[in-house]
Design a protein around this motif. Structure first.
Motif, PDB file in Angstrom:
ATOM      1  N   ARG A   1      15.351  24.792  20.401  1.00 22.88           N
ATOM      2  CA  ARG A   1      14.700  25.695  19.454  1.00 22.88           C
ATOM      3  C   ARG A   1      13.182  25.699  19.671  1.00 22.88           C
ATOM      4  O   ARG A   1      12.538  26.752  19.634  1.00 22.88           O
ATOM      5  CB  ARG A   1      15.036  25.301  18.018  1.00 22.88           C
ATOM      6  N   GLU A   2      12.616  24.519  19.874  1.00 18.84           N
ATOM      7  CA  GLU A   2      11.178  24.436  20.145  1.00 18.84           C
ATOM      8  C   GLU A   2      10.831  25.183  21.431  1.00 18.84           C
ATOM      9  O   GLU A   2       9.815  25.891  21.513  1.00 18.84           O
ATOM     10  CB  GLU A   2      10.733  22.974  20.259  1.00 18.84           C
ATOM     11  N   TRP A   3      11.651  25.004  22.453  1.00 16.75           N
ATOM     12  CA  TRP A   3      11.423  25.662  23.740  1.00 16.75           C
ATOM     13  C   TRP A   3      11.459  27.180  23.585  1.00 16.75           C
ATOM     14  O   TRP A   3      10.603  27.897  24.118  1.00 16.75           O
ATOM     15  CB  TRP A   3      12.480  25.189  24.744  1.00 16.75           C
ATOM     16  N   THR A   4      12.437  27.678  22.837  1.00 16.00           N
ATOM     17  CA  THR A   4      12.569  29.114  22.636  1.00 16.00           C
ATOM     18  C   THR A   4      11.385  29.673  21.864  1.00 16.00           C
ATOM     19  O   THR A   4      10.831  30.730  22.204  1.00 16.00           O
ATOM     20  CB  THR A   4      13.882  29.419  21.886  1.00 16.00           C
ATOM     21  N   MET A   5      10.960  28.968  20.817  1.00 16.01           N
ATOM     22  CA  MET A   5       9.803  29.424  20.039  1.00 16.01           C
ATOM     23  C   MET A   5       8.540  29.409  20.891  1.00 16.01           C
ATOM     24  O   MET A   5       7.700  30.312  20.808  1.00 16.01           O
ATOM     25  CB  MET A   5       9.644  28.569  18.785  1.00 16.01           C
ATOM     26  N   LEU A   6       8.408  28.393  21.716  1.00 17.80           N
ATOM     27  CA  LEU A   6       7.248  28.309  22.605  1.00 17.80           C
ATOM     28  C   LEU A   6       7.164  29.528  23.511  1.00 17.80           C
ATOM     29  O   LEU A   6       6.104  30.145  23.659  1.00 17.80           O
ATOM     30  CB  LEU A   6       7.348  27.029  23.437  1.00 17.80           C
ATOM     31  N   ARG A   7       8.276  29.902  24.109  1.00 21.19           N
ATOM     32  CA  ARG A   7       8.272  31.035  25.037  1.00 21.19           C
ATOM     33  C   ARG A   7       7.930  32.338  24.327  1.00 21.19           C
ATOM     34  O   ARG A   7       7.146  33.142  24.824  1.00 21.19           O
ATOM     35  CB  ARG A   7       9.630  31.158  25.724  1.00 21.19           C
ATOM     36  N   SER A   8       8.527  32.557  23.165  1.00 19.57           N
ATOM     37  CA  SER A   8       8.260  33.816  22.463  1.00 19.57           C
ATOM     38  C   SER A   8       6.827  33.862  21.944  1.00 19.57           C
ATOM     39  O   SER A   8       6.178  34.915  22.000  1.00 19.57           O
ATOM     40  CB  SER A   8       9.260  34.017  21.324  1.00 19.57           C
ATOM     41  N   GLU A   9       6.310  32.738  21.448  1.00 16.57           N
ATOM     42  CA  GLU A   9       4.927  32.702  20.973  1.00 16.57           C
ATOM     43  C   GLU A   9       3.945  32.989  22.103  1.00 16.57           C
ATOM     44  O   GLU A   9       2.950  33.701  21.908  1.00 16.57           O
ATOM     45  CB  GLU A   9       4.625  31.340  20.355  1.00 16.57           C
ATOM     46  N   MET A  10       4.233  32.443  23.263  1.00 18.42           N
ATOM     47  CA  MET A  10       3.353  32.676  24.401  1.00 18.42           C
ATOM     48  C   MET A  10       3.299  34.164  24.748  1.00 18.42           C
ATOM     49  O   MET A  10       2.219  34.733  24.971  1.00 18.42           O
ATOM     50  CB  MET A  10       3.846  31.877  25.613  1.00 18.42           C
TER      51      MET A  10
ATOM     52  N   GLY B   1       3.925  13.151  23.430  1.00 20.03           N
ATOM     53  CA  GLY B   1       4.688  13.325  22.204  1.00 20.03           C
ATOM     54  C   GLY B   1       5.942  12.481  22.197  1.00 20.03           C
ATOM     55  O   GLY B   1       6.313  11.880  21.179  1.00 20.03           O
ATOM     56  N   PHE B   2       6.604  12.411  23.353  1.00 18.82           N
ATOM     57  CA  PHE B   2       7.834  11.641  23.476  1.00 18.82           C
ATOM     58  C   PHE B   2       7.566  10.136  23.380  1.00 18.82           C
ATOM     59  O   PHE B   2       8.203   9.421  22.599  1.00 18.82           O
ATOM     60  CB  PHE B   2       8.492  11.974  24.816  1.00 18.82           C
TER      61      PHE B   2
ATOM     62  N   PRO C   1       4.459  21.560  23.087  1.00 16.28           N
ATOM     63  CA  PRO C   1       4.758  20.460  24.010  1.00 16.28           C
ATOM     64  C   PRO C   1       4.869  19.103  23.309  1.00 16.28           C
ATOM     65  O   PRO C   1       5.780  18.320  23.604  1.00 16.28           O
ATOM     66  CB  PRO C   1       3.581  20.492  24.988  1.00 16.28           C
ATOM     67  N   LEU C   2       3.952  18.814  22.391  1.00 12.88           N
ATOM     68  CA  LEU C   2       4.045  17.566  21.626  1.00 12.88           C
ATOM     69  C   LEU C   2       5.359  17.504  20.840  1.00 12.88           C
ATOM     70  O   LEU C   2       6.056  16.482  20.833  1.00 12.88           O
ATOM     71  CB  LEU C   2       2.873  17.449  20.655  1.00 12.88           C
ATOM     72  N   SER C   3       5.673  18.608  20.158  1.00 16.80           N
ATOM     73  CA  SER C   3       6.872  18.632  19.322  1.00 16.80           C
ATOM     74  C   SER C   3       8.148  18.547  20.150  1.00 16.80           C
ATOM     75  O   SER C   3       9.121  17.914  19.744  1.00 16.80           O
ATOM     76  CB  SER C   3       6.892  19.904  18.461  1.00 16.80           C
ATOM     77  N   ILE C   4       8.147  19.192  21.319  1.00 19.76           N
ATOM     78  CA  ILE C   4       9.309  19.083  22.204  1.00 19.76           C
ATOM     79  C   ILE C   4       9.543  17.627  22.591  1.00 19.76           C
ATOM     80  O   ILE C   4      10.666  17.126  22.577  1.00 19.76           O
ATOM     81  CB  ILE C   4       9.111  19.973  23.449  1.00 19.76           C
ATOM     82  N   GLY C   5       8.453  16.935  22.948  1.00 20.15           N
ATOM     83  CA  GLY C   5       8.593  15.513  23.280  1.00 20.15           C
ATOM     84  C   GLY C   5       9.091  14.700  22.109  1.00 20.15           C
ATOM     85  O   GLY C   5       9.992  13.855  22.262  1.00 20.15           O
ATOM     86  N   ALA C   6       8.524  14.942  20.929  1.00 23.34           N
ATOM     87  CA  ALA C   6       8.938  14.183  19.747  1.00 23.34           C
ATOM     88  C   ALA C   6      10.390  14.478  19.376  1.00 23.34           C
ATOM     89  O   ALA C   6      11.150  13.572  19.012  1.00 23.34           O
ATOM     90  CB  ALA C   6       8.011  14.495  18.577  1.00 23.34           C
ATOM     91  N   GLN C   7      10.784  15.762  19.468  1.00 17.66           N
ATOM     92  CA  GLN C   7      12.168  16.121  19.148  1.00 17.66           C
ATOM     93  C   GLN C   7      13.141  15.476  20.127  1.00 17.66           C
ATOM     94  O   GLN C   7      14.230  15.043  19.741  1.00 17.66           O
ATOM     95  CB  GLN C   7      12.327  17.645  19.168  1.00 17.66           C
TER      96      GLN C   7
END
Length: 361
Positions: A169-178, A74-75, A215-221
């Motif tokens: 923000r992406e990291w936090t959403m990832l953890r809660s979604e998991m 993503g990055f 993960p893709l979005s974290i890299g892109a962000q």
């Protein structure tokens, strides 16, 4: 080598080669974190090394490194600087988060193997039993594995400490979604809810969001490219459902030795997977076999797994699911068509989609 020379060298690599080069640094990051922790606890509380080493053993056992690979892709596909020191740390955080989930999942799933080795809770149960310690060996083993999973989560947060704003923000959403996705997975299993839409949502949340989209979005962000978020979400949701259906098929029809962990557990534990939910809706014989109100086993009674596998094949459900995976992969790849991604990266993400959806382990 100067920064400019390093960037030039990275640009000369194919997308796959560039990703692999950074994944080497991801491994070094995890090794460094664990080495620092071992050095600390060797002095402060040597008995604590057993917990650190439980995390380290699962990291060292390898794995697909799927989430770091999607983060790096993503990055880089978003034009990020391959020498950015934050990238290996973010990608390492994703893998450590996955290690945390695996340590807990093996307890939830009563799985006694992981990556070809005894699961952490099984190893520590054996240690307790061999030493003749007080208390319940199984309880001890599970307690240690839970704590090791929590510790891996601490390490994951530690290595993403430089994340800011959109990335965080992406990291936090990832953890809660998991975690919410895992809870819903457990709840659906307890309720034995055969609604494919609920099982599909869990697949998208647990597999699509956690493994691919975020993960893709974290890299892109991290690369400053929030404009790719929509396409990556569509790609990740479709591919995540395909990923989960492949997982279900591997558990139903896979080989223990090839997979590196026991297969058939979903059937034995009467877990309401997306595959089974679709089969229940599709075939009355499956409903009769697995649902208590359809004449199937009562709660806790065993399902005839060989008969269930046979029905999935003879009814055409296995073939239908394979065809649905094809459709999902096509949809994921189509989501990349209108993005400003360079053609080599579009091809690479297409190849990754096929590898995820058509894997055998």
């Amino acid at each position: 080598m100067s920064t400019g020379q390093a960037m030039g060298a990275a640009e000369a690599l194919s997308p796959r080669e560039a990703t692999r080069a950074i994944l080497v640094d991801v491994e070094r990051t995890m090794e460094s974190v664990l080495a620092d922790e071992r050095a600390r606890w060797a002095t402060e509380a040597p008995r604590g090394l057993a917990l650190v080493d439980t995390v380290g053993a699962l990291v060292a056992a390898g794995g697909k490194r799927l989430r770091p690979a999607f983060c790096v892709s993503g990055f880089l596909s978003a034009g990020g600087d391959p020498t950015d020191p934050r990238l290996p740390r973010l990608a390492a955080g994703l893998e450590l988060l996955h290690v945390s989930a695996l340590l807990h999942d093996d307890i939830l799933d009563c799985a006694d193997q992981r990556r070809g080795q005894p699961s952490a809770h099984v190893r520590h149960e054996a240690t307790h039993r061999a030493a003749g310690w007080r208390g319940d060996p199984r309880r001890y083993g599970e307690s240690v594995a839970i704590l090791a999973g929590d510790l891996a989560l601490v390490y994951a947060d530690q290595v993403v400490d430089a994340a800011r704003d959109a990335v965080l923000r992406e990291w936090t959403m990832l953890r809660s979604e998991m975690m919410v996705g895992q809870f819903l997975d457990v709840t659906i299993a307890a309720e034995y809810d055969a609604d494919p839409d609920r099982s599909r949502w869990v697949a998208v949340c647990k597999s699509g969001s956690y493994s691919i989209h975020r993960p893709l979005s974290i890299g892109a962000q991290l690369a400053g490219r929030s404009d790719l978020a929509g396409a990556f979400q569509t790609y990740g949701a479709a591919l995540g459902e395909a990923f989960q259906l492949r997982d279900d098929l591997i558990d139903a029809f896979g080989d223990d030795a090839a997979v590196g962990k026991p297969t058939g557990l979903d059937f034995e534990q009467q877990k309401m997977t997306l595959l089974l939910a679709l089969a229940i809706r599709r075939d009355a014989r499956v409903r009769k076999l697995v649902l208590p109100n359809g004449g199937g086993p009562a709660d806790g009674a065993a399902v005839d797994t060989d008969e269930l596998r046979g029905l999935l094949i003879s009814s055409g459900i296995r073939d239908e699911v394979e065809a649905h995976i094809d459709t999902l992969v096509a949809g994921a790849v189509a989501a990349l068509d209108d993005t400003p991604l360079a053609e080599p990266w579009r091809r690479e993400l297409t190849a990754m989609a096929h590898e995820v959806a058509y894997r055998d382990r």
